[in-house]
Structures are given as structure tokens and as C-alpha cells.
Design a protein around this motif. Sequence first.
Motif, PDB file in Angstrom:
ATOM      1  N   GLU A   1       0.820  -1.215   0.000  1.00  0.00           N
ATOM      2  CA  GLU A   1       0.000   0.000   0.000  1.00  0.00           C
ATOM      3  C   GLU A   1       0.856   1.268   0.000  1.00  0.00           C
ATOM      4  O   GLU A   1       0.483   2.284  -0.556  1.00  0.00           O
ATOM      5  N   HIS A   2       2.015   1.165   0.635  1.00  0.00           N
ATOM      6  CA  HIS A   2       2.911   2.323   0.698  1.00  0.00           C
ATOM      7  C   HIS A   2       4.350   1.883   0.464  1.00  0.00           C
ATOM      8  O   HIS A   2       4.717   0.756   0.777  1.00  0.00           O
ATOM      9  N   PHE A   3       5.159   2.816  -0.035  1.00  0.00           N
ATOM     10  CA  PHE A   3       6.585   2.527  -0.204  1.00  0.00           C
ATOM     11  C   PHE A   3       7.206   2.152   1.133  1.00  0.00           C
ATOM     12  O   PHE A   3       8.051   1.279   1.219  1.00  0.00           O
ATOM     13  N   MET A   4       6.763   2.840   2.202  1.00  0.00           N
ATOM     14  CA  MET A   4       7.406   2.578   3.493  1.00  0.00           C
ATOM     15  C   MET A   4       7.230   1.110   3.900  1.00  0.00           C
ATOM     16  O   MET A   4       8.172   0.462   4.343  1.00  0.00           O
ATOM     17  N   LEU A   5       6.004   0.591   3.713  1.00  0.00           N
ATOM     18  CA  LEU A   5       5.763  -0.799   4.101  1.00  0.00           C
ATOM     19  C   LEU A   5       6.584  -1.738   3.218  1.00  0.00           C
ATOM     20  O   LEU A   5       7.158  -2.725   3.686  1.00  0.00           O
ATOM     21  N   LYS A   6       6.646  -1.405   1.944  1.00  0.00           N
ATOM     22  CA  LYS A   6       7.448  -2.236   1.032  1.00  0.00           C
ATOM     23  C   LYS A   6       8.919  -2.230   1.487  1.00  0.00           C
ATOM     24  O   LYS A   6       9.574  -3.269   1.554  1.00  0.00           O
TER      25      LYS A   6
ATOM     26  N   SER B   1      10.304   6.130   0.242  1.00  0.00           N
ATOM     27  CA  SER B   1       9.597   6.700   1.397  1.00  0.00           C
ATOM     28  C   SER B   1      10.490   7.739   2.083  1.00  0.00           C
ATOM     29  O   SER B   1      11.689   7.502   2.277  1.00  0.00           O
ATOM     30  N   VAL B   2       9.893   8.866   2.437  1.00  0.00           N
ATOM     31  CA  VAL B   2      10.674   9.915   3.100  1.00  0.00           C
ATOM     32  C   VAL B   2      11.242   9.388   4.420  1.00  0.00           C
ATOM     33  O   VAL B   2      12.392   9.641   4.771  1.00  0.00           O
TER      34      VAL B   2
ATOM     35  N   GLU C   1       7.923  11.779  12.569  1.00  0.00           N
ATOM     36  CA  GLU C   1       7.864  12.254  11.187  1.00  0.00           C
ATOM     37  C   GLU C   1       6.641  11.782  10.417  1.00  0.00           C
ATOM     38  O   GLU C   1       6.138  12.519   9.581  1.00  0.00           O
ATOM     39  N   ILE C   2       6.144  10.590  10.711  1.00  0.00           N
ATOM     40  CA  ILE C   2       5.004  10.157   9.887  1.00  0.00           C
ATOM     41  C   ILE C   2       3.669  10.093  10.619  1.00  0.00           C
ATOM     42  O   ILE C   2       2.623  10.172   9.995  1.00  0.00           O
ATOM     43  N   SER C   3       3.699   9.931  11.976  1.00  0.00           N
ATOM     44  CA  SER C   3       2.396   9.872  12.653  1.00  0.00           C
ATOM     45  C   SER C   3       2.040  11.251  13.224  1.00  0.00           C
ATOM     46  O   SER C   3       0.907  11.477  13.623  1.00  0.00           O
TER      47      SER C   3
ATOM     48  N   LEU D   1      -3.375   4.768  10.444  1.00  0.00           N
ATOM     49  CA  LEU D   1      -4.618   4.918  11.211  1.00  0.00           C
ATOM     50  C   LEU D   1      -5.021   6.385  11.363  1.00  0.00           C
ATOM     51  O   LEU D   1      -6.197   6.707  11.449  1.00  0.00           O
ATOM     52  N   ARG D   2      -4.038   7.240  11.389  1.00  0.00           N
ATOM     53  CA  ARG D   2      -4.352   8.672  11.541  1.00  0.00           C
ATOM     54  C   ARG D   2      -4.630   9.338  10.193  1.00  0.00           C
ATOM     55  O   ARG D   2      -4.834  10.549  10.122  1.00  0.00           O
ATOM     56  N   GLY D   3      -4.595   8.547   9.145  1.00  0.00           N
ATOM     57  CA  GLY D   3      -4.948   9.059   7.816  1.00  0.00           C
ATOM     58  C   GLY D   3      -3.885   9.964   7.222  1.00  0.00           C
ATOM     59  O   GLY D   3      -4.178  10.824   6.380  1.00  0.00           O
ATOM     60  N   ASN D   4      -2.644   9.791   7.641  1.00  0.00           N
ATOM     61  CA  ASN D   4      -1.572  10.661   7.123  1.00  0.00           C
ATOM     62  C   ASN D   4      -1.031  10.131   5.792  1.00  0.00           C
ATOM     63  O   ASN D   4      -1.230   8.976   5.447  1.00  0.00           O
ATOM     64  N   ASP D   5      -0.322  11.009   5.108  1.00  0.00           N
ATOM     65  CA  ASP D   5       0.326  10.615   3.865  1.00  0.00           C
ATOM     66  C   ASP D   5       1.666   9.965   4.256  1.00  0.00           C
ATOM     67  O   ASP D   5       2.674  10.640   4.457  1.00  0.00           O
ATOM     68  N   VAL D   6       1.643   8.638   4.402  1.00  0.00           N
ATOM     69  CA  VAL D   6       2.776   7.918   4.995  1.00  0.00           C
ATOM     70  C   VAL D   6       4.104   8.209   4.273  1.00  0.00           C
ATOM     71  O   VAL D   6       5.114   8.509   4.901  1.00  0.00           O
TER      72      VAL D   6
END
Length: 609
Positions: A252-257, A398-399, A489-491, A591-596
Motif C-alpha cells: 500500500e505504501h513505499f514505506m511498508l514495502k 519513502s521519506v 515524522e510520519i504519525s 490509522l491517523r490518515g496521514n500521507d505515509v
Amino acid sequence: MCGIVGYIGKEQATPILLDGLKKLEYRGYDSAGIAVMNGGEINIVKAKGRLKVLCQMTDDGAAVKGACGIGHTRWATHGEPSETNAHPHCNDEKTIAAVHNGIIENYAELKAKLIRRGYTFYSQTDTEVATKLVDYYYKKYNDPLRAISEFALRVRGSYALAVMYCEYPETVFAIRKDSPMIIGTAKGGAFLASDVPAILKYTKSVYYVDNLEIVRLKSDGATFFNLDREEVEKVPVEITWDAEAAEKGGFEHFMLKEIHEQPKVIADTLNYAVKNGKIDFSEIGLENKFLKKLNGVIIVGCGSAYHAGVVMQYVIEDIARVPVRVELASEFRYRNPVASGELVIVISQSGETADSLAALREAKKKGLKTLAVVNVLGSSIAREADYVFYTKAGPEISVATTKAYTAQLIAGYLFAIKLAEVKKTVDAAVISALVTELKTLPEKVERLLADKEKIQKFAAETVDKNNVFFIGRGIDYAVGIEGSLKLKEISYIHSEAYAAGELKHGTISLIEKGTLVLGVLTQGALIEKTVSNLVETQSRGALIATVVTQGVRLPETGFERVFYVPETDSHFTASLAVIPLQLLAYYLSVLRGNDVDKPRNLAKSVTVE
Ligand code: AGP
């Protein structure tokens, strides 16, 4: 931090520019724009906000015709994010357009001079100044290359600048200094970009532009010049990873990958420097006789790279018994450090971070030898350092870094073990056991990833927390500072990381009912001490969670939220303990709906101070 793309060839430029800019979104931006040449006229479209706005305005590129163009994503430095401040900028006649990444430090002085010469400015940007400076010299000398070299002679600061002139409708010109720029060539087209993913779909043959090199890009290839406008020979580099490596690949996101790629990254980085069971630094160029004489190490970096350095400090000092100091690159560069004879290790994923590059230069100025631990091939830090250890993380989009940090840790362990071997501070049998243990890490990380749902559930339970504290001692503290940064940085949850023993010297006053305190407990004898500190916060109402090495029996505490990590040598525990912390930050962000992958206000590669 700002992204640049350029194309000249047989295809329509706008879809290629938009596609390239999408691939650079990870760098961080708040507005975007393109300039495309058609029939000797330059068409400029710009928009504030996300790239999709620019795509809508151009009908996904179909509405702006022409086969030569430049595009830009802007991360605001001078002036707010707005359409006016967005790039490209142009002269009043619209015969020259330019995009720029970096900062022109003397822009105010140059702007005043240009105003005196009759120029008017519409934006607050240094880029409009850069564009009009090029225009001024182009009008003076009627030579596009000369205009760019005159520009370079007068500006201070960093830049990757791409320029189009109406009088050269099938050419893009560019120059760079301390801001990344690569050139790609393919059959029937040539490309320029801030980073490889932007053009990987079209070519794997890439030139790394050197500082103060001017490029002339035509559809049949690129020509390079020095500031005297003499041609320079350059050899392209073949990129070994494919376009898929820079795609999400079903995640779903680069970070998870990228979190999931860590077992492979560890294995690849080990394979790079371990040959037949022995650490081999011959590719890096570090010779045993140099290491043997070494009596000090200084590690510099920013953000997570600095955090990897903090782990390294514990490991190198403990195994190799060589004094190590770790410094923030932004501080090291300005404080005129006292140093002589130390090796300076500069850690950087991108190899372009302005402060880290400046710290490297400061070290060289002091006559110190430098080792870059860098992920991006051909980046500025890699090119300027005496020795380079390339971490094998592959492209990180991912940043929030995960796999590059992990690879930096591996580089640090290998350096520490090699130094210990050369200095004979530990037995050969221990060296060999340590190397063998390193090889077990990929499988142990796999195991942690297989259990990620536990962290996901915990994230759901703690999603409303507004304050989180990470505590630990030694390497557990070092990994805590990385966990805390990930979370911030992400949450966007406020978080602090504290050396557990330091908590009572002030910070404990912030603990109140429900505050989440996360203890990292992997360091043998230190565990009990940190547990006591956790209990102290528990008595003040804190909710406790712990990351603990499997098999460790915690004292009777009533802690309910315990996340186990596999057992490993105590020097390597950061590589395992960081995984649940990365996952926690990731799930809380989702969960917070951020742009991960593109957190607010952040840029992947911080090329300005
Ligand atoms: C980490 O998640 C950050 N985005 C940031 O702290 C990063 O590590 C820092 O900017 C250094 O970047 P570099 O490794 O490319 O030099």
C-alpha cells in the motif's frame, strides 16, 4: 527536496515530464510546473499543491504539445507555496525558462543589481533571480553556454538548474553545484533528472553531472562542458536496479514495502563486504595498515543517519576499543572541531544532504581521511570521500527511512568487526562468530515481519496518544531515538527518546495518566535498570510497552504489552528492535490518515541548510 525533470526527443514531452515528476514526489514538494517548447514558443503551466492538479490542468499532459521540456516540483524555501512562486520561471519576453533546485545565497544582492538594470520581479523566489541572471548574460553574449557559465561565476549557493532558450528550440541546457543532477540517454531521446527513478523507465544508462559542469542535451545525446565551455569527456554508468525496484510492488505504501525489503538489504550489504566468511574491504579501499594505525573515529550524519552512527559508536568502542564520537553534521561543520588523525565516517542515504556534505568537506579541510557510508551511487558525498562503503538498500522512496538505516547499521557492524580484527582486540574465533551471527539477521527480521499484526493491533489501541516516550540504555537508547523520530515524522505524534537513567533528571515530570512509555530491553545487564525506570513511570500512570529479547525473564512488573524480538549478539540488537518501532510508526500513520510516504513539511533529501 525539489525535483527536476527534463526531456528532449521524439515523443511528446509533457506526459514524460509528469511521469518523471511523479517518480520524484517522494522528495517532498508543495507546487509543481512544466515548461514545454512548441514551434519556438514556451508554454508554461504551474499549480500549487499536488501533482494531480497539474495533471488535471494539462489533461494528463495531452493538452500541452511539444517534444522538449522541463518540469519541477518545488519545496518552498524563498516565498510561500503558490502558483507565482512555483517553477518554471521565465524572462518577460518568455524566451527563456528555467527550473532550479537548491538555494542561491546571494540572490538579494543579484536581484538588486538586476532591478537596477531594468528587470522586474513577480515572485519571491531566488529562482526567478537565477533565470533573469541567465537572461541578462544571454542578451549580453548571445551564447547559451556562456550565459550559464557567467551565471555560475556570479552565484553563491547550491543549484541544479535546467534552462530552455526559444532560440534553441531542440535543446535543454543545465548546470549543477551541490544539488544532484543526472542525465540519461536513450534511442531517440535524452533526459535529465534529480534522481534515477524519474527516468528509469526509459533508460538505465546514466551520467552523473559533476559540480560546475554544464550540459547540453539534444535528442541524440548529451555533451558536457567545463566553465570555460571546453568539452569534457564523461562515461555513463549502467544502473543495475530496474524500474520495479522503484515501484510499490503490491504494497500500500513505499514505506511498508521498504520495511519488508530489510532482510534482503541486510543480506545484500553483507554480501558486498563479506567474502568467504571474512570481511573484505578491498572494494572500499580501506587497507589494514591504515586501520591498524587508527586511534579515533568521528561519525557524522543527520536524522536517522546520525542515529545509525550512535549505534555504531557503542559497537565500535566495545569491540574495537577505539574512541568514537558521533556528531550531528549540522553542528560539526560550524564548530571548528579539534581533530587530528581520526577517520571521519559520513553516513548518508542520499549522499546529497547539505550538512553532511559540508561536514565531509570540513573534515577534509582539516586533513582527515573520510569514509562515506552512502546508498546512492555517484552521489556527491560518495564522490568526494576518500573511501566509500555503498550500502545495498536499493532505491529508497519513502521519506521516512527504514531499509537504508538498517543497511547503515550493517555497514557499522562490519566496520567495527574489521577494526577489531585488525587491532586484535578480540579473538579470531569471536570475529568469526560475530560474522556468522550477522548472517542470521535476515531470517530473524523475516520472523519479526511475519508477526506484524501484533504491532498493528497495538497501534489501534494507542492511536489517540499524543505523547510517547522511548527509553533504554546503551544500544537500546540508540534505537529508541530512531523509533521516536519515525513516530514523529510520519504519525505526527509528539515523542521523546531518553536514556533511561536520564529520565528522572527532569523529563519524568511530563509523565501523566495514560502517557505511553516504550522501553527497549535487549541489553543484558542493563535491562533490570531500565525496567526500574519503566516502573517509576508506571507508578505515575504511564501505559508501558516493551520490546524485549526473547528468552529474557522480566522481573514481576505487570507489563502487559511485550513485543519479543529474536535473540542475537547484544551488539546487533538494534537491527531487530527497530523493526517493531518502524511498524508502530507506520501503522499509527495509516490509522491517523496521514500521507505515509510523503509526510508534511519533509523532504527526502535535504539539500539545503
Ligand atoms: C529519516 O527518516 C529522515 N527522513 C531523515 O532524518 C534522514 O535520515 C536525514 O535527512 C538524512 O538523510 P541522508 O541519509 O540522505 O543524509
